[in-house]
Design a protein around this motif. Structure first.
Motif, PDB file in Angstrom:
ATOM      1  N   ARG A 142      16.381 -16.576 -25.277  1.00  0.00           N
ATOM      2  CA  ARG A 142      17.264 -15.542 -24.662  1.00  0.00           C
ATOM      3  C   ARG A 142      18.349 -16.213 -23.835  1.00  0.00           C
TER       4      ARG A 142
ATOM      5  N   THR B 251      21.840  -8.665 -24.078  1.00  0.00           N
ATOM      6  CA  THR B 251      22.167 -10.123 -23.649  1.00  0.00           C
ATOM      7  C   THR B 251      23.273 -10.237 -22.630  1.00  0.00           C
TER       8      THR B 251
ATOM      9  N   ARG C  13      21.764  -9.635 -19.117  1.00  0.00           N
ATOM     10  CA  ARG C  13      20.954 -10.463 -18.467  1.00  0.00           C
ATOM     11  C   ARG C  13      21.912 -11.490 -17.901  1.00  0.00           C
TER      12      ARG C  13
ATOM     13  N   LEU D 188      20.913 -17.397 -26.217  1.00  0.00           N
ATOM     14  CA  LEU D 188      21.664 -16.061 -26.822  1.00  0.00           C
ATOM     15  C   LEU D 188      22.754 -15.836 -25.620  1.00  0.00           C
ATOM     16  N   GLU D 189      22.380 -16.125 -24.216  1.00  0.00           N
ATOM     17  CA  GLU D 189      23.464 -15.666 -23.258  1.00  0.00           C
ATOM     18  C   GLU D 189      24.551 -16.932 -23.454  1.00  0.00           C
TER      19      GLU D 189
END
Length: 671
Positions: A413, A469, A472, A416-417
């Motif tokens: 994750r 994404t 977050r 992905l950010e």
């Protein structure tokens, strides 16, 4: 005050100036004691002990600077003042002096503090906040009850802050009680500050009660100093603001635990605590008050660990508003989570600054190492950091524990950010369009713009993971703006046969919350050259419910500017009915989850019929999403639905294929 040879005499002289004194003879740990006390002026008496005083001055200088405090040195003579200046002193006084001279020197020092922290009121609020987080008690002679500070009440397990004086004595063994009574009697007879000490319930700790008499209140006031069993750290291992160990020191402590071959697994657990949105505290109350709040957080963490009675533990400040708590054996996943939840509760109790309450919240990431990974300090800290990040950005609670498997997911994750921020620069976000069809005529009347992420490793990702994404990493507004600009630019270039096609674009709650949202959005539309009258804004996210009246006003402004408004994904949450009541709407979009089984479920059919009837009564057109079969379409037509969107007509497609599809319909209609 630190005096190596004249503590009692100097303490009495300072008290006669009307100030409360916390006096000491030892230089060891002086900076930590100063930070914990909440005092605004440190006095070092160098007479007859120049070397010891120089060491204390050097140790206290960083702490005084971080706290915006003053450091007053009583020098032996005027010739050595340059040396004291270099060591960090802010004020001085030299013999011979009396009460008047000392009073003046202290007044100058206190004015210095006021100016550093932004005026007398700010200094008073900052000092009050620090004292409120200190451990203390107040007792009026002759009374049976004693008032405890919240911090001291928490330490001793008192459920109230006003308790019988006998409760304090029950904390001590018999010899300590005798010494405490003698110290209090001595204070009442002489008026001079003194102290007594005793063991605490926390293993290896001692509590020193520094007591003085407050003539204004006619009461004995005590400040509690906690002396831990561990050796005093070197000065460079202490965080100047909080008095806690530094990141380097806690890493060394953890490394020693992981290297212990005889220790059970897990050999060490880490709890990483992050205060949320701490920058807002500095912005609202000023940096000095923010620093005092961080000191208060440090004291609260210490009290939680002390009260639980964990001897094999260390606390450190490892970043601006982040703290790390290392737990050695015996520790378990359950006990670490219990401690984390107690920390969350403790930090959440509001801090008091003058007439204001400062609410805080925090998140805690937990991890532990044992087995094959037990020697790897770096892995443990990386995993704790990932756990904290997951707790901050997730929706599964304030505490997040991370094992190897969940660490991999958190890492994915986080990556992905990072990738998302690069995606905008590398043109990896595509805009697709899904047709919206008039059920009565079968013609395409509009399209919804949808974002697709062409991820170089993961392939095509849809709008749901894309915006999740972005959420977050607090990147929603930037992504939404990019998608809107791209969709408008593409639609503005459509050929003549598409000049009647409406464009629907999603607007998030984060967009609407931005200052000047309406003006900026309309400027974006006009700059692209797309007609306002052909644009529909689709409102998404139940987050709008928190300020529905404000959102309604902004959307009404867009409507007056010529745009139309749709409520997207109707039926997926509580907020939908509130939206219908409050927002200025033109369209209602039924979510595909309500429509997918209308041909097989009587209950679903009744629900959809009710939604369509309600919308018709409110004067709204209805668009149903996710229509995939002719049977669904026929049923929706019978119930009075106006438009549909779904694979029955077309999946989301790029602009070139959309133009071809609309042109094909035009040919069929003409033929």
């Amino acid at each position: 005050m630190l005096s190596f040879h004249s503590r009692n005499e100097l303490g009495a002289l300072i008290e006669r100036t009307g100030r409360q004194v916390i006096a000491g003879r030892r230089a060891e740990g002086a900076e930590r004691r100063f930070i914990s006390s909440g005092a605004t002026v440190a006095v070092i008496d160098a007479r007859g002990a120049t070397a010891e005083a120089e060491g204390a001055c050097a140790a206290l200088a960083a702490a005084a600077q971080s706290a915006g405090s003053a450091l007053l040195v009583i020098a032996e003579d005027i010739a050595g003042l340059d040396r004291w200046y270099d060591l960090g002193a802010t004020h001085y006084v030299v013999p011979p002096f009396g009460e008047a001279e000392l009073r003046t020197a202290l007044a100058f020092a206190e004015r210095h503090v006021e100016r550093v922290v932004g005026g007398g009121r700010a200094a008073s609020q900052r000092a009050a906040l620090r004292l409120a987080e200190s451990e203390a008690w107040i007792w009026k002679p002759g009374e049976r009850l004693v008032s405890l500070s919240p911090a001291f009440a928490e330490r001793i397990g008192a459920v109230r802050e006003i308790v019988p004086m006998s409760m304090l004595f029950r904390l001590m063994d018999r010899p300590s009680r005798r010494l405490a009574r003698e110290a209090i009697d001595r204070l009442l007879v002489t008026g001079r500050s003194t102290a007594f000490a005793h063991g605490s319930r926390a293993q290896g700790d001692r509590l020193a009660h520094h007591i003085s008499f407050d003539r204004e209140r006619g009461a004995v006031v005590a400040w509690i100093e906690v002396s831990r069993g561990e050796a005093e750290p070197e000065r460079e291992d202490i965080d100047a603001l909080t008095g806690l160990p530094t990141a380097d020191r806690i890493r060394g402590w953890v490394e020693a635990r992981l290297a212990d071959e005889d220790a059970p697994d897990p050999r060490c657990a880490l709890l990483m605590l992050g205060v949320m949105r701490f920058g807002l505290v500095n912005a609202a109350f000023g940096r000095p008050t923010g620093d005092a709040v961080l000191q208060g957080v440090a004291r609260r963490i210490e009290r939680v660990i002390d009260r639980i009675g964990l001897g094999n533990a260390m606390i450190a400040r490892t970043a601006g508003s982040e703290f790390t708590i290392a737990l050695g054996p015996p520790v378990s996943a359950d006990s670490a989570e219990l401690i984390a939840n107690r920390l969350v509760e403790s930090v959440a109790w509001p801090f008091v600054s003058g007439d204001s309450l400062i609410p805080l919240s925090c998140r805690v990431g937990i991890t532990a190492l044992g087995g094959e990974g037990r020697r790897d300090v770096g892995t443990l800290f990386q995993r704790a950091s990932a756990a904290l990040a997951a707790a901050k950005h997730g929706d599964s609670g304030l505490v997040r524990a991370l094992d190897a498997d969940s660490e991999a997911e958190a890492h994915r994750r986080n990556q992905l950010e990072i990738d998302l921020r690069r995606a905008l620069d590398h043109d990896q976000i595509d805009i697709l369009f899904q047709p919206q069809v008039d059920i009565g005529t079968g013609r395409i009347m509009g399209v919804e713009a949808l974002a697709r992420w062409k991820h170089p490793q993961l392939g095509e990702l849809g709008a749901v993971p894309l915006f999740a994404t972005a959420a977050r990493s607090d990147f929603v507004v930037q992504l939404s703006t990019y998608v809107q600009q791209r969709a408008l630019a593409i639609a503005s270039a459509w050929p003549a046969h598409m000049q009647d096609i409406r464009l629907a674009m999603n607007v998030t709650a984060s967009d609407i919350a931005q200052p000047n949202f309406v003006d900026d959005f309309l400027d974006r539309v006009d700059a692209a050259g797309f007609p306002r009258t052909r644009l529909t804004v689709e409102v998404t996210e139940s987050g709008l419910i928190s300020d529905l009246a404000g959102a309604a006003d902004l959307l009404a402004q867009l409507r007056r500017a010529g745009l139309r408004i749709a409520i997207d994904d109707f039926g997926t949450g509580y907020s939908s009915l509130a939206y219908l009541k409050a927002l200025p709407l033109d369209y209602l979009k039924i979510d595909k989850t309500l429509a997918e089984d209308i041909t097989g479920s009587t209950r679903d059919r009744i629900v959809v019929r009710g939604v369509i009837d309600m919308a018709r009564s409110l004067g709204l057109a209805v668009i149903t999403e996710g229509v995939e079969t002719k049977a669904q379409l026929a049923l929706l037509a019978r119930e009075g639905c106006n438009y549909y969107q779904g694979f029955l007509c077309s999946p989301p497609i790029d602009s070139q294929r959309l133009q071809a599809l609309v042109a094909e319909q035009e040919v069929e209609a003409a033929g």
